[in-house]
Structure formats: C-alpha cells, structure tokens
Design a protein around this motif. Sequence first.
Motif, mmCIF file in Angstrom:
data_model
loop_
_atom_site.group_PDB
_atom_site.id
_atom_site.type_symbol
_atom_site.label_atom_id
_atom_site.label_comp_id
_atom_site.label_asym_id
_atom_site.label_seq_id
_atom_site.Cartn_x
_atom_site.Cartn_y
_atom_site.Cartn_z
ATOM 1 N N GLN A 104 23.299 33.366 -25.959
ATOM 2 C CA GLN A 104 23.209 33.045 -27.327
ATOM 3 C C GLN A 104 22.691 31.604 -27.022
ATOM 4 N N ASP A 105 22.171 31.362 -25.970
ATOM 5 C CA ASP A 105 21.746 29.615 -26.105
ATOM 6 C C ASP A 105 20.614 29.309 -26.756
ATOM 7 N N GLY A 106 19.567 30.197 -26.720
ATOM 8 C CA GLY A 106 18.494 29.986 -27.688
ATOM 9 C C GLY A 106 17.664 29.165 -26.986
ATOM 10 N N LEU A 107 17.059 29.344 -25.500
ATOM 11 C CA LEU A 107 16.370 28.870 -24.693
ATOM 12 C C LEU A 107 15.500 29.544 -23.931
ATOM 13 N N PRO A 108 14.426 29.307 -23.617
ATOM 14 C CA PRO A 108 13.506 30.312 -22.765
ATOM 15 C C PRO A 108 14.069 30.629 -21.747
ATOM 16 N N GLY A 109 14.842 29.931 -20.887
ATOM 17 C CA GLY A 109 15.727 30.514 -19.697
ATOM 18 C C GLY A 109 16.461 31.450 -19.910
ATOM 19 N N ASN A 151 16.778 33.298 -23.377
ATOM 20 C CA ASN A 151 16.246 34.401 -24.373
ATOM 21 C C ASN A 151 14.596 34.404 -24.380
ATOM 22 N N CYS A 152 14.347 35.807 -25.069
ATOM 23 C CA CYS A 152 12.787 35.766 -25.254
ATOM 24 C C CYS A 152 12.697 35.220 -26.838
ATOM 25 N N PRO A 179 12.788 35.552 -19.202
ATOM 26 C CA PRO A 179 13.836 34.556 -18.828
ATOM 27 C C PRO A 179 14.799 34.998 -17.978
ATOM 28 N N ILE A 180 15.285 33.811 -17.092
ATOM 29 C CA ILE A 180 15.955 33.871 -15.866
ATOM 30 C C ILE A 180 17.177 34.735 -15.944
ATOM 31 N N ARG A 181 18.050 34.792 -17.076
ATOM 32 C CA ARG A 181 19.339 35.544 -17.297
ATOM 33 C C ARG A 181 18.705 36.984 -17.589
ATOM 34 N N LEU A 188 16.315 40.397 -26.990
ATOM 35 C CA LEU A 188 14.845 40.706 -26.996
ATOM 36 C C LEU A 188 14.172 40.702 -25.718
ATOM 37 N N PHE A 189 13.245 41.447 -25.645
ATOM 38 C CA PHE A 189 12.353 41.701 -24.241
ATOM 39 C C PHE A 189 11.261 41.172 -24.296
ATOM 40 N N CYS A 190 10.893 40.801 -23.175
ATOM 41 C CA CYS A 190 9.409 40.059 -22.945
ATOM 42 C C CYS A 190 9.108 39.839 -21.446
#
Length: 509
Positions: free
Chosen positions: A16-21, A23-24, A315-317, A464-466
Amino acid sequence: MFVIRSGIQQRRSSWQDGLPGTNCPIPPKWNWTYQFQVKDQVGSFFYFPSLNMQRSSGGFGSFIINNRAVIPIPFDTPHGDIVITIGDWYKRNHTALRRALDAGRDLGMPDGVLINGKGPYQYNTTYVPDALLLVTGKTYRVRVHNVGVSTSLNFRIQNHNMLLAESEGSYTVQQNYTSLDIHVGQSYSFLVTMDQNASSDYYIVASARMVNDTTWRRVTGVGILHYTNSKGKASGPLPAAPQDEFDKTFSMNQARSIRWNVSASGARPNPQGSFRYGSINVTEVYVLKNKPPVQINGKKRATLSGISFINPATPIRLADQFKVKGVYKLDFPNNPLTGPPKLETSVINGTYRGFMEVILQNNETRMQSYHLSGYAVFVVGMDYGEWSDNSRGTYNKWDGIARTTVQVYPGAWTAILVSLDNVGVWNLRSENLDSWYLGQETYVRVVNPEETNKTEFPIPDNALFCGALGKMQKPQDISSAAGLLFKGSNFSLLITLLYLVSAAISIFS
C-alpha cells in the motif's frame, strides 16, 4: 499515478506504499483503493502523488493521526488545529520541469513560495492566502509541512514564539523557536499562543534557506495571522530570517536541538523512550554518498554511492511474489563505489529484525533531505566534513528524534539508526524532486524467512499488474468505487481519489 502518505509506516503492508518498487501505477481514468492500518502511529504527515514529479503541480494535503482518547497528549488540548503547507513553486508544470531535467538542465530558481496553495507573494494582497482567524489568548496547534520541490524554507510568525511539540509522529522536547528551518518533505507541530497586541494582523513567512539571500529574495511566501479583535492590517517589513549567511553552524545547531520527548506517550501508553535504541547492537552499516549530477550514457543522472536507480517495469515486491527473475539486483554496496557511476536496479538487502546504521554523506553544495518509507528512523548525529568511524563518538544515543525525513547539509553527513522490524520493500530516496527523478534512490528489502501472514499481509485483491505480469491484469469497471480506505481502532473512512487535492485528512490511531 500513485498516492503516497509520507511517513505512514504501512505496517506489514508495503503493498500500500504507493511507489514504483511496490505498486504498478494507476492507469489514467482508473480507480484504486488503498487499504491500510494507522494504529501505533500518531502525528503530522502529508500525502502526495509520487510519480514523475507530479507533486510540483499540487495534489498534496495534510494527513493527521490523532491520539486515542485514553492516551494523553503531552500538552494541554489546544483551542484549535491549523494546517499550513509551504513549498517552493515554479510557473512551469511538472511535465515542463521533467523536460528540463531530461534535457540536462537544472530547474533553476523557483518563481516563489506557496502557502496553502496561494502565492507567490508579490508585495500586494493578490496572492496572499486568506487570513487565519484566531482568538486572542488561545493556544493553537499549528502543523507545518514543506511539500515543495527542492528548497529548504525558514518558517516564522511575526512577533510570536513557536513551541515545538511534535515532528512526523514523535513528540519532541518542548522548546520555543522564533523561526525554524523546515526542509523538503519534513513536518512539524508547534503550539502558538495568541498573546500579542491585537492592534494589527501579523505576517506568516516562509522564505528560502541555504541559498544566496539577495538573489533568492523573491522565493518567499507570505500569509496573514488575524486576531478576531484585530484593529488593522499587517504592515511594514516582513520579519527577517536568521542573519547567518556566513555562519553555517546556526541551522545545524538548531536541528540538533530537536530532541525526542522520552517521557511522553506516543500511540501507546508506554513512554516513547522505553525503546532504548542506543543500547541495541548495530548489525549492518551503509554509507550512502551523493555527489553533484553526473553524465551516464550521455544523460544527466543523480546517484547514491555511485548508483543511479532505474525503476523496473515490474515492481520489486510483485516480482518477489510471483518469482519473476532478473527484475532487480540485491547488491547495493555498503560503501560507495570507487569506479564510474552506473545505472542499476540495485536494492539493499536488509535483515529482518536487524538494526541498521545509515550514514548519509552530502558532497553537493546544496541541501538534501532523505526519506525512508516503512519506518521512523533515529537521527543520532550530524556534522560538517566526511563521516568516519570516530564520528560515532558524537552520536546521541538517548533522545535523538525519531522521524521519517532527515536533512543533510551541504558538505556534511547525517547518521540514522533504524530497527528493521517491518517486512516489505521500502523506498529510501531524496525528497528533492529533481534528485529523486534523476535516480537518487534505492529500496530496502526486508524479508521474514518464515512465511507467515503475521509479519506481512497477503497481496491485496485489487493489486494492479504491469511489466512481466501485465497479462494478469483484468479490465476495470470504472464505475466502481475509488478511494483511500483507512483502518484504525474502530475507524474506517473512504475518500475518493478523484477529489484528493489540497485537503486535510484527520483520523484517530
């Protein structure tokens, strides 16, 4: 876009952190709901869009977590609660600022400073924010956030003392300041008493710091404090900033004076100081050094320890969750590289329940501030010059402030300690938007070797997936609800993302 809550620790849920690492990005015209807990935190924070320098065009606001009623605050209940956002401002929007950086140019001097979204000040009343209407004799809690692009600001209220009470979730030792330097990404709470003569209004000022005072004079924001029984408008010269252009120690000594209130209760009834960080053995050390921007493959880039970070398409996670190989390297160096700078998706390998020491060495000629998601860090030392092992002898091991964003002065270092008890992938970045955009960041990956939902929540149903996992993304029904869902003790709130523009959110831990 993403929405990030600067300083909210997202316990057990870097999803839920809202960063590119982690989240998509949310696609245009799509909705996405953030769901997270805010218990075990209190204090003053802010939210903003975290992608592509969008914060420079607005979309930010205050995020307040209040104590539960059963836990006392370490001061009398104020008569009111006031939020003030300050930040440098450019006439160009975020896409134009990005184009300048992509072309290898600096952003240059800002066009002014906004206070609560109003400005810039032009020595008339056209762009001055609406006056704060306050009652004579009453004390107010004033929460101030520097939401700007890259400029440190000195904040002051004409003829009024500001009693510092809290910073980014930690109650501080209470002491008075006539002004305080607030660096990019930082937040403070002051107690301000309306104890002056009501013969006129008073100026509220935020002006650029750590720059040439004469050249940058236009980088000033002005607001008005108005007593309800005031008899006239504010007039005359603005209250002056500290006269220390040739004294580089003044601001640093002011920063060192901000200390943790070890006897106050935070989100829990036990005193903040019951966590004796100074007696914990350090298990890993990272020296992160920044330098002026460099050319890598013909492009202007910013680096940490010789590495300019490239955000991966996956994203990493998310890559960890679905075992996607080759997305990142778990090889960020403990010490700066000695060879030429390079572009890498290089991540710090943090040890779950380890205790990390991070030294931030600023070898630039301008201020920097750094933020670590997922944690509050203990600021134990800062000084000018190069950090060495002997510098540990100057550390504050008792009441160094715990906060989320720390400043590093030009030609100086700042040392922080952090307890790696929060599983996830956490962003460590420059809060200066230009440095961040140009790659001055990394992530700290903290994994519990025992798989259990007790230390990390499962991947959310609406993930989300990317990138390599883009084929897993299903089309969205855009008529579905959108928002931020916060969960605390007996609390939940849904706020629609579409209307998250310069609003304050106040909730209870």
